[in-house]
Design an enzyme around this catalytic site. Structure first.
Site, PDB file in Angstrom:
ATOM      1  N   GLN A 107      -7.280   0.722   4.497  1.00 38.05           N
ATOM      2  CA  GLN A 107      -8.021   0.253   5.676  1.00 38.05           C
ATOM      3  C   GLN A 107      -9.494  -0.011   5.371  1.00 38.05           C
ATOM      4  OE1 GLN A 107      -7.117  -0.809   8.579  1.00 38.05           O
ATOM      5  NE2 GLN A 107      -4.971  -0.201   8.501  1.00 38.05           N
ATOM      6  N   HIS A 144      -2.369  -7.364   2.739  1.00 37.07           N
ATOM      7  CA  HIS A 144      -2.240  -7.934   4.088  1.00 37.07           C
ATOM      8  C   HIS A 144      -3.271  -7.397   5.084  1.00 37.07           C
ATOM      9  CE1 HIS A 144       0.007  -4.790   6.468  1.00 37.07           C
ATOM     10  NE2 HIS A 144       0.323  -4.363   5.276  1.00 37.07           N
ATOM     11  N   CYS A 185       7.267   4.473  20.239  1.00 38.89           N
ATOM     12  CA  CYS A 185       8.564   4.760  20.830  1.00 38.89           C
ATOM     13  C   CYS A 185       9.571   5.015  19.712  1.00 38.89           C
ATOM     14  CB  CYS A 185       9.013   3.595  21.693  1.00 38.89           C
ATOM     15  SG  CYS A 185      10.447   4.018  22.664  1.00 38.89           S
ATOM     16  N   THR A 239       9.304  -8.529 -11.996  1.00 41.99           N
ATOM     17  CA  THR A 239       8.683  -9.821 -12.326  1.00 41.99           C
ATOM     18  C   THR A 239       7.455 -10.057 -11.457  1.00 41.99           C
ATOM     19  OG1 THR A 239      10.836 -10.663 -12.962  1.00 41.99           O
ATOM     20  CG2 THR A 239       9.155 -12.317 -12.474  1.00 41.99           C
ATOM     21  N   ASN A 256      -6.544   4.513   9.730  1.00 36.85           N
ATOM     22  CA  ASN A 256      -6.035   3.289  10.355  1.00 36.85           C
ATOM     23  C   ASN A 256      -6.099   3.318  11.874  1.00 36.85           C
ATOM     24  OD1 ASN A 256      -4.158   5.255   9.163  1.00 36.85           O
ATOM     25  ND2 ASN A 256      -2.615   4.273  10.426  1.00 36.85           N
ATOM     26  N   GLY A 260       0.826  -1.208   0.000  1.00 35.79           N
ATOM     27  CA  GLY A 260       0.000   0.000   0.000  1.00 35.79           C
ATOM     28  C   GLY A 260       0.859   1.257   0.000  1.00 35.79           C
TER      29      GLY A 260
HETATM   30  N1  PLP Z   1      -2.423   3.262   4.240  1.00 39.20           N
HETATM   31  C1  PLP Z   1      -3.039   2.940   5.373  1.00 39.20           C
HETATM   32  C2  PLP Z   1      -4.268   3.685   5.783  1.00 39.20           C
HETATM   33  C3  PLP Z   1      -2.536   1.912   6.175  1.00 39.20           C
HETATM   34  O1  PLP Z   1      -3.153   1.592   7.319  1.00 39.20           O
HETATM   35  C4  PLP Z   1      -1.364   1.230   5.753  1.00 39.20           C
HETATM   36  C5  PLP Z   1      -0.768   0.173   6.600  1.00 39.20           C
HETATM   37  O2  PLP Z   1      -0.816   0.221   7.805  1.00 39.20           O
HETATM   38  C6  PLP Z   1      -0.764   1.607   4.546  1.00 39.20           C
HETATM   39  C7  PLP Z   1      -1.322   2.629   3.814  1.00 39.20           C
HETATM   40  C8  PLP Z   1       0.469   0.944   4.051  1.00 39.20           C
HETATM   41  O3  PLP Z   1       0.231  -0.343   3.557  1.00 39.20           O
HETATM   42  P1  PLP Z   1       1.447  -1.376   3.454  1.00 39.20           P
HETATM   43  O4  PLP Z   1       1.686  -1.895   4.828  1.00 39.20           O
HETATM   44  O5  PLP Z   1       0.962  -2.433   2.514  1.00 39.20           O
HETATM   45  O6  PLP Z   1       2.595  -0.620   2.906  1.00 39.20           O
END
Ligand code: PLP
Length: 386
Positions: free
Chosen positions: A182, A204, A328, A240, A154, A72
């Site tokens: 999200q 994921h 942290c 690839t 998130n 992402g």
């Molecule tokens: N955008 C949001 C809102 C997310 O919560 C996350 C991952 O926590 C990402 C982007 C990034 O995704 P990735 O972990 O696949 O790089």
């Protein structure tokens, strides 16, 4: 109560769905390079295209509008990269409008963009984490090249009205991106009704493995590759094909489309049970995020007089996995910018815990967590008074 492992950190990442695991197993024998013309290559290519269709269906896009990426974050970076790519004609526009609560893969790029001559405007949010529409409208003008507003946050789960914001940006001719990492699999997504040019996804977060993402690029919207070299992905992303990741993502997208409504209903019910349990048994809490326009499985709570990292570690000892708004970094505890930018005091931001439920969360899990939180908070509050 017998000790168990309760995973309530599904916004960080999700476990593999058993059906996705089965597809991964199958993919291990699919070694062909999907760009090759021979039979093993063509077999792999067919599976990649099936997966692309599944991801496209999840967001009501067409297959040719899906570009697979490494995650992402890459999808988000690839869109911001358009702001300074010499091949992209932005008509001399130099402004980028985004919110103050975006994921770091957008938020942290502010200074880099500014060094490249882009003027970045961070639109503030209200106390529920909603982008302030008055400030957003004021930020727009005909010099804005790109707008990026996340569909759901998130940390708090707050959902933005991206459709309305896109419509407004389009009046000024700006391109619009939304980070739906999200939101996918938790709420319905239709790129046509959102009207966006670009939308980011990550596998994921929907019960597939880490290291595979996708970017929706609306047909006709400008795009130039972020990773260059090979001609994969129709010349839009070199590298690839990741047979395993793409096939797994395809299966996860198919499952998400099939189950999201049922999952959402169940998660909302369990999340509300947890919320009520904490309110009744702990007290002195503050719920972060929007009360209604929020992802069904997300509950972000600040506990007065207790510190987030300590709560996290004590809950971990009880077998409960959650996350906290304080990270942290470099030895000092930094409160979450998402919560602070939504107006939360630094103390409350430090005391925040995010519970994020998922497809596999059960009622027994919630009962276990509700029983174990009160003594942990009580103990920490006592220690902080001492
Ligand atoms: N955008 C949001 C809102 C997310 O919560 C996350 C991952 O926590 C990402 C982007 C990034 O995704 P990735 O972990 O696949 O790089």
């Amino acid at each position: 109560m017998k000790k168990r492992l309760v995973y309530l950190d599904n916004n960080a990442t999700t476990p593999l769905d058993p059906e996705v695991k089965r597809v991964i197993q199958e993919s291990l024998d699919l070694y062909g390079n999907a760009s090759s013309m021979h039979t093993p290559g063509r077999n792999a290519h067919k599976k990649m295209e099936d997966a692309r269709s599944s991801v496209a269906r999840l967001i009501h896009a067409s297959e040719s509008e899906i570009v697979f990426t490494g995650c992402g974050s890459e999808s988000n970076n690839a869109v911001l990269n358009l702001l300074f790519s010499p091949e992209v004609d932005l008509g001399g526009r130099k402004r980028f409008v985004t919110s103050a609560i975006e994921h770091p893969s957008i938020y942290e790029l502010k200074e880099m963009l500014e060094r490249r001559g882009i003027e970045v405007t961070l639109v503030p949010v209200d106390e529920t984490g909603k982008v302030r529409m008055d400030a957003y409208a004021q930020a727009l003008d005909s010099d804005v090249a790109l707008v990026s507003i996340m569909l759901a946050n998130n940390e708090t789960g707050t959902i933005q009205d991206v459709g309305a914001m896109t419509a407004l940006a389009k009046k000024y001719g700006a391109l619009v991106h939304t980070d739906a990492v999200q939101a996918a699999g938790k709420i319905g997504i239709d790129v046509r009704s959102l009207g966006v040019d670009y939308l980011s996804l990550s596998a994921h977060k929907i019960y597939a493995p880490k290291g595979i993402g996708a970017l929706y690029v609306r047909s006709g919207s400008p795009f130039t590759p972020f990773l260059r070299g090979g001609h994969q992905e129709d010349g839009r992303r070199a590298g690839t094909y990741d047979n395993l990741g793409i096939m797994a993502f395809g299966k996860a997208a198919e499952l998400a489309l099939e189950h999201w409504e049922e999952d959402a209903q169940r998660m909302r019910r369990l999340r509300d049970m947890l919320d009520l349990g904490i309110r009744e048994k702990v007290g002195d809490i503050h719920c972060n995020g929007h009360p209604e326009d929020r992802l069904p499985g997300t509950l972000n709570v600040s506990f007065y007089g207790a510190e987030g990292e300590s709560i996290l570690l004590y809950l971990d000892m009880e077998g409960i996995a959650v996350s906290t708004g304080s990270a942290c970094a470099t030895g000092s505890l930094e409160p979450s910018y998402v919560l602070v930018n939504a107006g939360l005091s630094s103390d409350l931001a430090h005391g925040s815990i995010r519970f994020s439920l998922g497809r596999f969360t059960t009622e027994e899990d919630i009962a276990y967590v509700t029983a174990h939180i009160p003594p942990v908070i009580e103990r920490l509050r006592r220690m902080s008074t001492v």
